[in-house]
Design a protein around this motif. Structure first.
Motif, PDB file in Angstrom:
ATOM      1  N   TYR A 119       0.825  -1.195   0.000  1.00 38.22           N
ATOM      2  CA  TYR A 119       0.000   0.000   0.000  1.00 38.22           C
ATOM      3  C   TYR A 119       0.865   1.254   0.000  1.00 38.22           C
ATOM      4  CZ  TYR A 119      -3.845  -3.092   1.380  1.00 38.22           C
ATOM      5  OH  TYR A 119      -4.778  -4.089   1.420  1.00 38.22           O
ATOM      6  N   MET A 120       0.270   2.368  -0.446  1.00 36.16           N
ATOM      7  CA  MET A 120       0.928   3.669  -0.380  1.00 36.16           C
ATOM      8  C   MET A 120      -0.074   4.674   0.163  1.00 36.16           C
ATOM      9  SD  MET A 120       2.917   5.923  -3.315  1.00 36.16           S
ATOM     10  CE  MET A 120       1.498   6.254  -4.356  1.00 36.16           C
ATOM     11  N   LEU A 121       0.368   5.476   1.121  1.00 37.53           N
ATOM     12  CA  LEU A 121      -0.450   6.557   1.639  1.00 37.53           C
ATOM     13  C   LEU A 121      -0.160   7.810   0.825  1.00 37.53           C
ATOM     14  CD1 LEU A 121      -2.256   7.873   3.889  1.00 37.53           C
ATOM     15  CD2 LEU A 121      -0.118   8.304   5.125  1.00 37.53           C
ATOM     16  N   THR A 122      -1.184   8.431   0.254  1.00 41.34           N
ATOM     17  CA  THR A 122      -0.995   9.652  -0.526  1.00 41.34           C
ATOM     18  C   THR A 122      -1.876  10.759   0.035  1.00 41.34           C
ATOM     19  OG1 THR A 122      -2.703   9.051  -2.144  1.00 41.34           O
ATOM     20  CG2 THR A 122      -0.433   8.387  -2.636  1.00 41.34           C
ATOM     21  N   ILE A 123      -1.314  11.962   0.139  1.00 40.25           N
ATOM     22  CA  ILE A 123      -2.025  13.123   0.654  1.00 40.25           C
ATOM     23  C   ILE A 123      -1.755  14.301  -0.290  1.00 40.25           C
ATOM     24  CG2 ILE A 123      -2.417  14.628   2.646  1.00 40.25           C
ATOM     25  CD1 ILE A 123      -1.158  12.446   4.391  1.00 40.25           C
ATOM     26  N   PRO A 124      -2.551  14.466  -1.339  1.00 43.70           N
ATOM     27  CA  PRO A 124      -2.387  15.634  -2.212  1.00 43.70           C
ATOM     28  C   PRO A 124      -2.914  16.890  -1.526  1.00 43.70           C
ATOM     29  CG  PRO A 124      -4.235  14.301  -2.950  1.00 43.70           C
ATOM     30  CD  PRO A 124      -3.604  13.561  -1.811  1.00 43.70           C
ATOM     31  N   TRP A 125      -2.296  18.017  -1.809  1.00 43.21           N
ATOM     32  CA  TRP A 125      -2.656  19.279  -1.170  1.00 43.21           C
ATOM     33  C   TRP A 125      -2.616  20.409  -2.181  1.00 43.21           C
ATOM     34  CZ3 TRP A 125       0.085  23.805  -0.783  1.00 43.21           C
ATOM     35  CH2 TRP A 125      -0.437  24.772   0.066  1.00 43.21           C
ATOM     36  N   SER A 126      -3.586  21.332  -2.083  1.00 44.52           N
ATOM     37  CA  SER A 126      -3.648  22.494  -2.967  1.00 44.52           C
ATOM     38  C   SER A 126      -3.998  23.722  -2.143  1.00 44.52           C
ATOM     39  CB  SER A 126      -4.699  22.293  -4.062  1.00 44.52           C
ATOM     40  OG  SER A 126      -4.964  23.516  -4.733  1.00 44.52           O
ATOM     41  N   ALA A 127      -3.312  24.822  -2.428  1.00 46.32           N
ATOM     42  CA  ALA A 127      -3.609  26.059  -1.712  1.00 46.32           C
ATOM     43  C   ALA A 127      -5.010  26.552  -2.038  1.00 46.32           C
ATOM     44  CB  ALA A 127      -2.589  27.134  -2.080  1.00 46.32           C
ATOM     45  N   ALA A 128      -5.481  26.287  -3.255  1.00 46.07           N
ATOM     46  CA  ALA A 128      -6.777  26.801  -3.691  1.00 46.07           C
ATOM     47  C   ALA A 128      -7.938  25.973  -3.149  1.00 46.07           C
ATOM     48  CB  ALA A 128      -6.831  26.845  -5.216  1.00 46.07           C
ATOM     49  N   SER A 129      -7.819  24.655  -3.250  1.00 47.91           N
ATOM     50  CA  SER A 129      -8.975  23.817  -2.924  1.00 47.91           C
ATOM     51  C   SER A 129      -8.718  22.814  -1.821  1.00 47.91           C
ATOM     52  CB  SER A 129      -9.438  23.064  -4.177  1.00 47.91           C
ATOM     53  OG  SER A 129      -8.376  22.287  -4.690  1.00 47.91           O
ATOM     54  N   GLY A 130      -7.532  22.800  -1.283  1.00 51.94           N
ATOM     55  CA  GLY A 130      -7.253  21.899  -0.179  1.00 51.94           C
ATOM     56  C   GLY A 130      -6.544  20.645  -0.589  1.00 51.94           C
ATOM     57  N   HIS A 131      -7.119  19.850  -1.513  1.00 49.69           N
ATOM     58  CA  HIS A 131      -6.513  18.550  -1.784  1.00 49.69           C
ATOM     59  C   HIS A 131      -6.633  18.091  -3.233  1.00 49.69           C
ATOM     60  CE1 HIS A 131      -5.659  17.854   2.424  1.00 49.69           C
ATOM     61  NE2 HIS A 131      -6.871  18.248   2.699  1.00 49.69           N
ATOM     62  N   GLU A 132      -6.606  18.990  -4.178  1.00 53.13           N
ATOM     63  CA  GLU A 132      -6.578  18.573  -5.578  1.00 53.13           C
ATOM     64  C   GLU A 132      -5.132  18.472  -6.030  1.00 53.13           C
ATOM     65  OE1 GLU A 132      -8.867  21.168  -7.953  1.00 53.13           O
ATOM     66  OE2 GLU A 132     -10.780  20.648  -7.018  1.00 53.13           O
TER      67      GLU A 132
ATOM     68  N   VAL B  64       0.838  10.762  12.289  1.00 53.84           N
ATOM     69  CA  VAL B  64       1.227   9.502  12.922  1.00 53.84           C
ATOM     70  C   VAL B  64       0.078   8.504  12.853  1.00 53.84           C
ATOM     71  CG1 VAL B  64       1.841   8.396  15.112  1.00 53.84           C
ATOM     72  CG2 VAL B  64       2.984  10.506  14.434  1.00 53.84           C
ATOM     73  N   ASP B  65      -1.158   8.979  13.075  1.00 54.17           N
ATOM     74  CA  ASP B  65      -2.332   8.102  12.999  1.00 54.17           C
ATOM     75  C   ASP B  65      -2.488   7.521  11.596  1.00 54.17           C
ATOM     76  OD1 ASP B  65      -4.629   6.756  13.667  1.00 54.17           O
ATOM     77  OD2 ASP B  65      -5.907   8.525  13.754  1.00 54.17           O
ATOM     78  N   LEU B  66      -2.327   8.355  10.580  1.00 56.82           N
ATOM     79  CA  LEU B  66      -2.405   7.874   9.199  1.00 56.82           C
ATOM     80  C   LEU B  66      -1.312   6.842   8.911  1.00 56.82           C
ATOM     81  CD1 LEU B  66      -3.145  11.238   7.375  1.00 56.82           C
ATOM     82  CD2 LEU B  66      -4.639   9.239   7.377  1.00 56.82           C
ATOM     83  N   LEU B  67      -0.092   7.145   9.359  1.00 60.28           N
ATOM     84  CA  LEU B  67       1.014   6.219   9.150  1.00 60.28           C
ATOM     85  C   LEU B  67       0.735   4.886   9.833  1.00 60.28           C
ATOM     86  CD1 LEU B  67       3.868   5.465   8.244  1.00 60.28           C
ATOM     87  CD2 LEU B  67       4.740   6.619  10.289  1.00 60.28           C
ATOM     88  N   CYS B  68       0.214   4.929  11.050  1.00 63.05           N
ATOM     89  CA  CYS B  68      -0.068   3.688  11.783  1.00 63.05           C
ATOM     90  C   CYS B  68      -1.102   2.837  11.051  1.00 63.05           C
ATOM     91  CB  CYS B  68      -0.546   4.014  13.195  1.00 63.05           C
ATOM     92  SG  CYS B  68       0.789   4.539  14.307  1.00 63.05           S
ATOM     93  N   LYS B  69      -2.073   3.465  10.416  1.00 61.65           N
ATOM     94  CA  LYS B  69      -3.067   2.700   9.670  1.00 61.65           C
ATOM     95  C   LYS B  69      -2.428   2.023   8.452  1.00 61.65           C
ATOM     96  CE  LYS B  69      -7.371   4.852  11.146  1.00 61.65           C
ATOM     97  NZ  LYS B  69      -6.874   5.382  12.415  1.00 61.65           N
ATOM     98  N   LEU B  70      -1.519   2.728   7.797  1.00 57.65           N
ATOM     99  CA  LEU B  70      -0.775   2.109   6.695  1.00 57.65           C
ATOM    100  C   LEU B  70       0.010   0.907   7.200  1.00 57.65           C
ATOM    101  CD1 LEU B  70       0.551   2.062   3.825  1.00 57.65           C
ATOM    102  CD2 LEU B  70       2.229   3.692   4.714  1.00 57.65           C
ATOM    103  N   LEU B  71       0.700   1.068   8.321  1.00 57.08           N
ATOM    104  CA  LEU B  71       1.526  -0.018   8.850  1.00 57.08           C
ATOM    105  C   LEU B  71       0.678  -1.182   9.339  1.00 57.08           C
ATOM    106  CD1 LEU B  71       4.131   2.131  10.785  1.00 57.08           C
ATOM    107  CD2 LEU B  71       4.389   1.064   8.531  1.00 57.08           C
ATOM    108  N   ALA B  72      -0.484  -0.896   9.897  1.00 58.24           N
ATOM    109  CA  ALA B  72      -1.363  -1.977  10.344  1.00 58.24           C
ATOM    110  C   ALA B  72      -1.774  -2.867   9.180  1.00 58.24           C
ATOM    111  CB  ALA B  72      -2.590  -1.395  11.038  1.00 58.24           C
ATOM    112  N   LEU B  73      -2.005  -2.250   8.011  1.00 59.07           N
ATOM    113  CA  LEU B  73      -2.344  -3.046   6.830  1.00 59.07           C
ATOM    114  C   LEU B  73      -1.150  -3.867   6.342  1.00 59.07           C
ATOM    115  CD1 LEU B  73      -4.463  -0.464   4.796  1.00 59.07           C
ATOM    116  CD2 LEU B  73      -5.312  -2.407   6.113  1.00 59.07           C
TER     117      LEU B  73
END
Length: 391
Positions: free
Chosen positions: A36-49, A110-119
């Motif tokens: 699995y890969m955790l991805t978090i896109p971010w945009s100044a205009a819309s937050g996460h595009e 850290v919570d997001l990372l832990c969920k990735l590691l749990a999988l």
């Protein structure tokens, strides 16, 4: 350094993931990588595009930083991280140096990372030296072509990938005389300089590591020169220490200071400083059996001429590197100006390694060991694009 616009908040409650099909087989050559890969896109205009421009800052100007972390499996089967908040504090510092978003909530990440590691729990190996290596990466995806009016990226991507057993091949290098790694003191390439970016974990700092390494040596011992002296910087991607007998009878553990901005503030380095200082003060709850209490930690410049002279007069008692990849590794030889200098073996180095890995693997209970909660993805399976993605 902070962007002139507000950042969308990072929330682990927005997580969703796409489960792997039961018949999943890893692509050829990728069997050792996480599923699995955790991805978090971010945009100044819309937050996460996310829009990845061919002129993006990461492609044009190497606007990217990363962290190196490890996940360990205890003998009881639970997963542990080692001081993850420290890594994410340093991640923020590197991001700020590049004008990337850097105001996230570490607890949420850290919570997001832990969920990735749990999988990925079934993949995490057991045994000393074994690990699941974690690589959080942040990069600019907005256009970075030319000199911009603002120094801050308007779009970025944070992602986390994993792989198995980084550094395991060097794990035994602290155990016996003759097993220390060989370093080439590099004068042809310069890793960092005062006022530069050597103290940040930027992708651009590491591109020359393999190119500079000479055959037959584990890595380069980076030098920087001033006033006619060659001073140590780092070794490969490790912080470096020497052990030296002082004239007043103290055993000194010496590592380069951080004031000139050349040396990366390593998490393992900081942990060793705390462990050694606590041991010397008699206040430590973590035993370091075999280490004298009459010791001191010194942070200062170390020159190659001092190393050579200390070998000759017998005051050099050992030398080692430390970092996430290797944890603690004995240095056995240094090539400098076409001459091989043999470094004395010191069994205290293995004690330091075993203490740090004991904490990492939960054999020594300590607040630095972060237990990963179990999670099977329940309630987060979705097919739509969202804020934070495990896929």
């Amino acid at each position: 350094m902070s962007p002139a616009y507000p950042l969308a908040s990072l929330s682990s409650s927005n997580l969703f993931f796409s489960p792997l099909p039961p018949n999943h087989e890893p692509p050829a050559g990728k069997a050792n990588h996480g599923r699995y890969m955790l991805t978090i896109p971010w945009s100044a205009a819309s937050g996460h595009e996310l829009a990845f421009d061919p002129l993006s800052g990461v492609l044009q100007y190497a606007v990217t930083c990363f962290e190196g972390m490890k996940c360990y499996k205890t003998d009881q089967g639970d997963l542990r991280l080692f001081r993850p908040e420290k890594n994410f504090d340093r991640f923020k510092r590197s991001a700020a140096r590049l004008g990337l978003p850097n105001k996230w909530d570490n607890a949420e990440l850290v919570d997001l990372l832990c969920k990735l590691l749990a999988l990925e729990a079934p993949l995490v190996p057991t045994g000393d030296g074994s690990n699941l290596y974690i690589r959080p990466t942040l990069l600019e995806t907005s256009e970075g072509y030319g000199i911009k009016e603002t120094a801050f990226a308007s779009e970025a991507l944070l992602y986390v990938v994993t792989t198995l057993n980084l550094g395991k091949g060097l794990y035994a290098s602290s155990e016996a005389p003759g097993k220390g790694i060989r370093l080439d003191a590099c004068r042809d390439y310069i890793r960092a300089w005062p006022g530069g970016t050597g103290s940040y974990k930027l992708g651009a700092n590491y591109g020359t590591v393999s190119v500079a390494k000479k055959p037959g040596f584990a890595m380069s011992l980076w030098l920087h020169s001033h006033d006619g002296e060659d001073y140590l910087s780092e070794a490969g991607a490790m912080n470096v220490w020497i052990i030296k007998q002082a004239a007043d009878g103290y055993l000194e553990f010496i590592t380069m200071g951080l004031d000139n901005g050349i040396v990366l503030p390593g998490i393992t380095r900081e942990s060793l400083i705390e462990l050694l200082n606590d041991h010397a003060s008699g206040k430590s709850s973590v035993p370091l059996p075999g280490l004298p209490t009459k010791l001191r930690v010194v942070e200062r410049d170390i020159s190659m001429s001092e190393i050579v002279t200390s070998i000759e007069d017998g005051s050099l008692k050992g030398m080692f590197g430390c970092g996430t990849g290797v944890v603690v590794v004995q240095i056995g030889e240094i090539q400098y100006q076409d001459k091989i200098h043999k470094i004395p073996h010191n069994p205290l180095i293995q004690i330091l390694r075993d203490t740090v890995t004991g904490i990492q693997r939960g054999k020594i209970e300590h607040p630095w060991s972060h237990k990963v909660p179990e999670w099977d993805g329940s309630g987060a399976e979705k097919d739509r694009e969202e804020d934070n993605v495990l896929a």
